[in-house]
Scaffold this active site. Structure first.
Site, PDB file in Angstrom:
ATOM      1  N   ASN A 147      55.718  52.402  98.593  1.00  0.00           N
ATOM      2  CA  ASN A 147      54.326  52.563  98.156  1.00  0.00           C
ATOM      3  C   ASN A 147      54.002  53.890  97.484  1.00  0.00           C
ATOM      4  O   ASN A 147      53.193  53.933  96.571  1.00  0.00           O
ATOM      5  CB  ASN A 147      53.359  52.254  99.303  1.00  0.00           C
ATOM      6  CG  ASN A 147      53.552  53.165 100.490  1.00  0.00           C
ATOM      7  OD1 ASN A 147      54.604  53.764 100.665  1.00  0.00           O
ATOM      8  ND2 ASN A 147      52.535  53.286 101.308  1.00  0.00           N
ATOM      9  N   GLU A 243      58.137  57.935 110.254  1.00  0.00           N
ATOM     10  CA  GLU A 243      56.735  57.821 109.801  1.00  0.00           C
ATOM     11  C   GLU A 243      56.509  56.343 109.549  1.00  0.00           C
ATOM     12  O   GLU A 243      56.985  55.790 108.555  1.00  0.00           O
ATOM     13  CB  GLU A 243      56.524  58.619 108.506  1.00  0.00           C
ATOM     14  CG  GLU A 243      56.765  60.107 108.631  1.00  0.00           C
ATOM     15  CD  GLU A 243      55.690  60.820 109.441  1.00  0.00           C
ATOM     16  OE1 GLU A 243      54.601  60.240 109.639  1.00  0.00           O
ATOM     17  OE2 GLU A 243      55.944  61.938 109.898  1.00  0.00           O
ATOM     18  N   CYS A 277      49.950  53.429 104.473  1.00  0.00           N
ATOM     19  CA  CYS A 277      49.998  53.383 105.933  1.00  0.00           C
ATOM     20  C   CYS A 277      48.649  53.770 106.539  1.00  0.00           C
ATOM     21  O   CYS A 277      48.359  53.444 107.682  1.00  0.00           O
ATOM     22  CB  CYS A 277      51.082  54.323 106.429  1.00  0.00           C
ATOM     23  SG  CYS A 277      50.981  55.921 105.634  1.00  0.00           S
TER      24      CYS A 277
HETATM   25  P1  NAD Z   1      60.457  48.909 104.929  1.00  0.00           P
HETATM   26  O1  NAD Z   1      60.582  49.350 106.324  1.00  0.00           O
HETATM   27  O2  NAD Z   1      60.685  47.489 104.598  1.00  0.00           O
HETATM   28  O3  NAD Z   1      61.484  49.726 104.001  1.00  0.00           O
HETATM   29  C1  NAD Z   1      61.499  51.140 104.020  1.00  0.00           C
HETATM   30  C2  NAD Z   1      62.879  51.621 103.592  1.00  0.00           C
HETATM   31  O4  NAD Z   1      63.825  51.200 104.575  1.00  0.00           O
HETATM   32  C3  NAD Z   1      63.371  51.060 102.265  1.00  0.00           C
HETATM   33  O5  NAD Z   1      64.092  52.053 101.583  1.00  0.00           O
HETATM   34  C4  NAD Z   1      64.307  49.951 102.688  1.00  0.00           C
HETATM   35  O6  NAD Z   1      65.307  49.667 101.753  1.00  0.00           O
HETATM   36  C5  NAD Z   1      64.922  50.545 103.937  1.00  0.00           C
HETATM   37  N1  NAD Z   1      65.465  49.559 104.877  1.00  0.00           N
HETATM   38  C6  NAD Z   1      65.134  48.248 104.999  1.00  0.00           C
HETATM   39  N2  NAD Z   1      65.854  47.685 106.002  1.00  0.00           N
HETATM   40  C7  NAD Z   1      66.609  48.671 106.529  1.00  0.00           C
HETATM   41  C8  NAD Z   1      67.526  48.728 107.611  1.00  0.00           C
HETATM   42  N3  NAD Z   1      67.807  47.651 108.328  1.00  0.00           N
HETATM   43  N4  NAD Z   1      68.106  49.915 107.890  1.00  0.00           N
HETATM   44  C9  NAD Z   1      67.826  51.028 107.174  1.00  0.00           C
HETATM   45  N5  NAD Z   1      66.969  51.034 106.132  1.00  0.00           N
HETATM   46  C10 NAD Z   1      66.364  49.875 105.825  1.00  0.00           C
HETATM   47  O7  NAD Z   1      59.029  49.406 104.419  1.00  0.00           O
HETATM   48  P2  NAD Z   1      58.306  49.153 103.023  1.00  0.00           P
HETATM   49  O8  NAD Z   1      57.919  47.727 102.931  1.00  0.00           O
HETATM   50  O9  NAD Z   1      59.097  49.756 101.918  1.00  0.00           O
HETATM   51  O10 NAD Z   1      57.006  50.081 103.203  1.00  0.00           O
HETATM   52  C11 NAD Z   1      55.908  49.680 103.907  1.00  0.00           C
HETATM   53  C12 NAD Z   1      55.877  50.277 105.295  1.00  0.00           C
HETATM   54  O11 NAD Z   1      56.008  51.682 105.231  1.00  0.00           O
HETATM   55  C13 NAD Z   1      54.546  50.025 105.980  1.00  0.00           C
HETATM   56  O12 NAD Z   1      54.764  49.664 107.304  1.00  0.00           O
HETATM   57  C14 NAD Z   1      53.855  51.373 105.880  1.00  0.00           C
HETATM   58  O13 NAD Z   1      52.868  51.582 106.869  1.00  0.00           O
HETATM   59  C15 NAD Z   1      54.993  52.300 106.034  1.00  0.00           C
HETATM   60  N6  NAD Z   1      54.633  53.623 105.522  1.00  0.00           N
HETATM   61  C16 NAD Z   1      54.419  54.635 106.414  1.00  0.00           C
HETATM   62  C17 NAD Z   1      54.026  55.894 105.947  1.00  0.00           C
HETATM   63  C18 NAD Z   1      53.787  57.037 106.892  1.00  0.00           C
HETATM   64  O14 NAD Z   1      53.770  58.164 106.432  1.00  0.00           O
HETATM   65  N7  NAD Z   1      53.587  56.800 108.180  1.00  0.00           N
HETATM   66  C19 NAD Z   1      53.863  56.103 104.582  1.00  0.00           C
HETATM   67  C20 NAD Z   1      54.094  55.046 103.713  1.00  0.00           C
HETATM   68  C21 NAD Z   1      54.489  53.812 104.193  1.00  0.00           C
END
Ligand code: NAD
Length: 467
Positions: A147, A243, A277
């Site tokens: 995002n 996060e 988030c």
């Molecule tokens: P996601 O968890 O699907 O993916 C995040 C990252 O993890 C990507 O690079 C993805 O390729 C990788 N990934 C996926 N499966 C994995 C695995 N099994 N092992 C290791 N890495 C893996 O999240 P998303 O859909 O990209 O983003 C949305 C989420 O991120 C929402 O839940 C949002 O709240 C959260 N988010 C949190 C913050 C914060 O600062 N707290 C900020 C932005 C987004």
């Protein structure tokens, strides 16, 4: 991919398409085991070189990248829109914030310090002096979501390099373009080869290989709760910061400045199509102002322009994919089936959903307990502030919360009792200046970002004791 200061390919590629209309955007190298192995080896050399630099040299390096980010802001903004589908004006804001994050990291690099320990404060310490210094961890693995691909990457790369580490970064497979460009800019700014490496590809494969690699000393992850838990389970003795997601609540009290509250709540609920988030998912308005707040809120929503992300006038564009838009649509339907009333929006065309407002969402609806990550808000009323605080706390998440009130006592009472990582008074939960400590409690995560706080997690404390 960008490894050891130059481009790397694996022989395989995948295609990126603009989420808004499916048009072709780019072909990207698909990393595999060998690519990740190359990145970790390059990072070992990068970490050795970074550790030899003084704090001032690291800081100067980061300032040079700030200047390159500024020179290339237009191109970076365009890349951000192409990979995320977010409106170009939002991408410009992110490109600008990325500079602020890196400036904060460059400042923190100059100020990194230990402390003098009052060692002779106990009898055994008589005749001794002691102090602590901070040393780099070595190689840090960073995994980031789709995002805010540039600014969230810099929240990891900035403090990691400021602390004298090297980094292996796995961006979201959907948004690798800005990360690759960023790594090129670090090389152009004179970063040692291998200081910042980007490996693109499948999260489950590359991400897990990164989490398990014994050379990686720490994993810094931003993403979903589900993946965060898997990372924590597989990280062994590595440090881990997480996060994760949110389900943010906003309280609008009886004495709130309603114009201010509405002007902040509308973008707080719907910008980036609710894919942050900290997006406001639940609003609790005092019963005495509910009607006035709702009328003004719905009127303000009319001004939101929905359209192609490259159009200057667009405020809201698509979600990251049609599949995600369908999921959000199904959560709206789920809430309606359970008794909620849709009072505005919620219409899907392809990957785009019009901003939606629901009322009377029951506690058992997915929308109430989980993270919707879409342009949808539930509007509720309260008569007693205690109930509103209780309701905001009543979720497994705890990232940030907001309260609009002119009453200091009520504001600070709420601030003390809200179970979140940060309370924002007279603004939305999504307010974030990039130097502030940022992170969640409960399922929203572990550890804090913001360069001053992240650098503590990304360096090791060493005690030196002299007799
Ligand atoms: P996601 O968890 O699907 O993916 C995040 C990252 O993890 C990507 O690079 C993805 O390729 C990788 N990934 C996926 N499966 C994995 C695995 N099994 N092992 C290791 N890495 C893996 O999240 P998303 O859909 O990209 O983003 C949305 C989420 O991120 C929402 O839940 C949002 O709240 C959260 N988010 C949190 C913050 C914060 O600062 N707290 C900020 C932005 C987004």
């Amino acid at each position: 991919m960008w490894v050891g200061g130059k481009a790397l390919s694996s022989g395989k590629t995948y295609e990126l398409r603009l989420p808004y209309d499916g048009s072709f955007t780019a072909r990207v190298a698909e990393g595999d085991e060998t690519s990740l192995e190359a990145a970790c080896s390059a990072a070992a050399a990068g970490a050795a070189a970074m550790a030899l630099m003084s704090n001032a040299e690291r800081s100067d390096l980061l300032f040079r990248v700030v200047s390159l980010l500024n020179d290339n802001a237009a191109e970076l903004s365009e890349l951000l829109t192409l990979e995320t589908g977010k409106p170009i004006k939002e991408s410009r804001i992110e490109a600008d914030r990325a500079q602020q994050t890196l400036i904060a990291s460059a400042i923190v690099a100059r100020e990194l310090t230990g402390e003098a320990i009052p060692i002779d404060g106990s009898p055994i310490g008589k005749g001794r002096l002691a102090m602590t210094i901070r040393e780099p961890l070595g190689i840090i693995g960073a995994i980031t979501p789709f995002n805010l691909p540039l600014n969230l990457a810099l929240h990891k790369v900035g403090p990691a390099l400021a602390g004298g580490n090297a980094i292996v970064h796995k961006p979201s497979e959907q948004t690798p373009l800005s990360a690759i460009r960023l790594a090129q800019l670090f090389t152009e700014a004179g970063a040692p080869a291998g200081a910042y490496n980007v490996v693109t590809g499948d999260g489950a494969k590359i991400g897990q290989q990164l989490v398990r690699d014994p050379r990686i000393r720490m994993i810094t992850f931003t993403g979903s709760v589900e993946v965060g838990k898997e990372i924590k389970n597989n990280a062994g003795l590595k440090r881990v910061t997480l996060e994760l997601g949110g389900n943010s609540g906003l309280i609008v009290d009886h004495d709130a400045d309603l114009d201010l509250a509405v002007s902040r709540a509308v973008p707080g609920c719907f910008l980036l199509s609710g894919q942050t988030c900290l997006s406001v998912q639940r609003i609790y308005a005092h019963e005495s102002v509910l009607s006035a707040f709702t009328t003004r809120f719905l009127t303000a929503m009319e001004a939101l322009q929905i359209g192609h992300p490259m159009e200057e006038s667009t405020d809201i564009s698509s979600l990251i994919s049609e599949a995600e838009a369908k999921r959000v649509e199904s959560w709206i339907e789920d809430a309606i089936k359970l008794g909620a009333k849709l009072i505005k929006g919620g219409k899907r065309t392809g990957a785009t959903i019009t901003p939606a407002v629901l009322q009377h969402v029951p506690a058992e609806a997915k929308m109430s307990c989980d993270e919707i990550f879409g342009p949808v808000v539930a509007l509720n009323s309260f008569s007693d502030l205690n109930d509103a605080i209780h309701a905001v706390n009543e979720t497994p998440y705890g990232l940030q919360a907001g309260i609009f009130t002119r009453d200091l006592t009520r504001a600070f009472d709420a601030a003390r009792r809200l179970k979140v990582g940060g309370v924002i008074i007279n603004d939305i939960p999504g307010f974030r200046a990039d130097q502030m400590p940022y992170g969640g409690v409960k399922n929203s995560g572990l550890g804090r970002e913001g360069p001053r706080y992240a650098i503590e997690e990304m360096t090791e404390m060493k005690l030196i004791c002299w007799r």
